[in-house]
Design an enzyme around this catalytic site. Structure first.
Site, PDB file in Angstrom:
ATOM      1  N   LEU A  50      -9.656  -7.551 -13.728  1.00  0.00           N
ATOM      2  CA  LEU A  50     -11.128  -7.406 -13.330  1.00  0.00           C
ATOM      3  C   LEU A  50     -12.151  -7.659 -14.695  1.00  0.00           C
ATOM      4  O   LEU A  50     -11.486  -7.899 -15.800  1.00  0.00           O
ATOM      5  CB  LEU A  50     -11.404  -5.889 -13.189  1.00  0.00           C
ATOM      6  N   THR A  77     -10.156   0.462 -18.556  1.00  0.00           N
ATOM      7  CA  THR A  77     -10.933  -0.196 -19.485  1.00  0.00           C
ATOM      8  C   THR A  77     -10.910  -1.653 -19.311  1.00  0.00           C
ATOM      9  O   THR A  77     -10.199  -2.002 -18.773  1.00  0.00           O
ATOM     10  CB  THR A  77     -10.754   0.765 -20.964  1.00  0.00           C
ATOM     11  N   GLN A 118       8.977   3.782  -8.158  1.00  0.00           N
ATOM     12  CA  GLN A 118       8.124   4.044  -6.994  1.00  0.00           C
ATOM     13  C   GLN A 118       8.210   5.199  -6.646  1.00  0.00           C
ATOM     14  O   GLN A 118       7.191   5.697  -6.293  1.00  0.00           O
ATOM     15  CB  GLN A 118       8.261   2.707  -6.070  1.00  0.00           C
ATOM     16  N   ARG A 167      -5.537  -7.881  -9.363  1.00  0.00           N
ATOM     17  CA  ARG A 167      -6.683  -8.737  -9.957  1.00  0.00           C
ATOM     18  C   ARG A 167      -6.949  -8.272 -11.195  1.00  0.00           C
ATOM     19  O   ARG A 167      -6.976  -6.893 -11.638  1.00  0.00           O
ATOM     20  CB  ARG A 167      -7.558  -8.583  -8.954  1.00  0.00           C
ATOM     21  N   GLU A 221      -9.613  -3.434 -21.591  1.00  0.00           N
ATOM     22  CA  GLU A 221      -8.122  -3.910 -21.939  1.00  0.00           C
ATOM     23  C   GLU A 221      -7.367  -3.868 -20.795  1.00  0.00           C
ATOM     24  O   GLU A 221      -7.254  -2.797 -20.330  1.00  0.00           O
ATOM     25  CB  GLU A 221      -7.817  -3.092 -23.276  1.00  0.00           C
ATOM     26  N   LEU A 222      -6.631  -4.870 -20.444  1.00  0.00           N
ATOM     27  CA  LEU A 222      -5.771  -4.854 -19.381  1.00  0.00           C
ATOM     28  C   LEU A 222      -4.650  -3.771 -19.411  1.00  0.00           C
ATOM     29  O   LEU A 222      -3.942  -3.912 -20.627  1.00  0.00           O
ATOM     30  CB  LEU A 222      -5.184  -6.207 -19.251  1.00  0.00           C
ATOM     31  N   ARG A 272     -14.035 -15.612 -10.420  1.00  0.00           N
ATOM     32  CA  ARG A 272     -13.803 -14.356 -10.940  1.00  0.00           C
ATOM     33  C   ARG A 272     -14.983 -13.320 -10.851  1.00  0.00           C
ATOM     34  O   ARG A 272     -15.163 -12.247 -10.149  1.00  0.00           O
ATOM     35  CB  ARG A 272     -13.072 -14.045 -12.047  1.00  0.00           C
ATOM     36  N   HIS A 280       0.418   1.944 -13.336  1.00  0.00           N
ATOM     37  CA  HIS A 280       1.173   0.765 -13.887  1.00  0.00           C
ATOM     38  C   HIS A 280       2.685   1.225 -13.955  1.00  0.00           C
ATOM     39  O   HIS A 280       2.843   2.092 -14.570  1.00  0.00           O
ATOM     40  CB  HIS A 280       0.457   0.147 -15.234  1.00  0.00           C
ATOM     41  N   GLY A 329       0.798  -1.169  -0.118  1.00  0.00           N
ATOM     42  CA  GLY A 329      -0.054   0.081  -0.004  1.00  0.00           C
ATOM     43  C   GLY A 329       0.681   1.314   0.047  1.00  0.00           C
ATOM     44  O   GLY A 329       0.328   2.122   0.539  1.00  0.00           O
TER      45      GLY A 329
END
Length: 223
Positions: A100, A148, A178, A98, A150-151, A72, A116, A19
Site C-alpha cells: 500500500l 503503518t 492458518q 498489495r 513500514e511493510l 499503484r 501476517h 478469504g
C-alpha cells in the site's frame, strides 16, 4: 478514535484470494462474538472465492481489479474512495496481497489491521513458512498488527505460536499456522470494536496498557 461498540463498528475487509480469514470474521459475526458489522468486502482480483463467501453471507462484494489501473497510486486512490463510501471504523486486510502507498496507509492511521504468517518482526514479506523451515526454527506462527508505512512493521497486537515438527513442508506448516490465524484475527477485531484496542505513538494499547513489542501471546488471552 471514537469508541466503537457492538454493531455500530463498521468493518471493511480487503481480500485477494480464498478469504479464509474473512470467513473466520463472518463466522464470529454470525455467532455474536464480533461486536461489529462487516459492511463490505473488496477484492483486487476478480472471481476469487472470498467474494463468494461475502455474497453467501449477504455482504456487499466488490471487485476493484488493480490491473485496470496504470499505477499503484491511482489504484489506491480508487480503493480509498470505494472504502470510504462505507464510512468504516476499521479496515481489515485479510490476505490482501498489495503493498500500500504511504498516503493510503496514513489515511487509515490507527484503524487498519493486518495479519501476517510469521512471528513478527521475523520474516516480513513473502514465503514466511519456507524461510522459517530453511532457518531451522523450532517455532513459527502468526501476528496481527496495526498497519503503518513500514511493510509488516506496524505495532504488534496479538501472536500465536505453532511448533515446527520434523518432516514439515511449507504447505503443512502453513495449514497449522492458518488454524491459529482464524482464532486470533476475530479476537483482535473484537478488541478494536469494543474500543479497547488503539494505536498511539506507534504503539498498540489494550485497555490503556502499552503492549510488548511482540504483542500479546494468544495462549495468555481470555476467551
Amino acid at each position: 478514535m471514537a469508541e466503537s461498540n457492538h454493531t455500530s463498528c463498521r468493518i471493511v475487509v480487503l481480500i485477494s484470494g480464498n478469504g479464509s480469514n474473512l470467513q473466520a470474521l463472518i463466522d464470529a459475526q454470525a455467532r455474536g462474538i464480533l461486536p461489529g458489522t462487516i459492511v463490505s468486502v473488496i477484492s483486487n482480483r476478480p472471481d476469487v472465492f472470498g467474494l463468494e463467501r461475502a455474497t453467501k453471507a449477504s455482504i456487499p462484494a466488490i471487485t476493484l481489479d488493480h490491473k485496470e489501473f496504470d499505477s499503484r497510486e491511482t489504484f489506491d486512490q480508487a480503493l480509498q474512495a470505494r472504502i470510504d463510501e462505507h464510512q468504516p471504523d476499521l479496515v481489515v486486510l485479510a490476505g490482501f496481497m498489495r503493498i500500500l502507498t504511504p498516503e493510503f496507509v496514513r489515511h487509515y492511521h490507527g484503524r487498519m489491521l493486518n495479519i501476517h504468517p510469521s512471528l513478527l518482526p521475523k520474516y516480513q514479506g513473502l514465503h514466511t513458512h519456507r524461510r522459517a523451515l530453511e532457518a531451522g526454527d523450532q517455532k513459527h506462527g502468526v501476528t496481527v498488527h496495526f498497519v503503518t508505512e513500514e511493510l509488516d512493521g506496524g505495532p504488534n497486537i496479538l501472536q500465536a505460536e505453532v511448533p515446527i515438527l520434523p518432516g514439515d513442508t511449507p504447505e503443512v506448516l502453513a495449514a497449522r499456522v492458518q488454524l491459529q490465524e482464524h482464532l486470533i484475527y476475530p479476537e483482535a477485531v473484537r478488541w478494536f470494536c469494543e474500543g479497547r484496542l488503539v494505536m498511539e505513538n506507534n504503539a498498540a494499547l489494550l485497555d490503556n496498557n502499552v503492549l510488548a513489542p511482540s504483542g500479546i501471546s494468544f495462549a495468555n488471552t481470555e476467551a
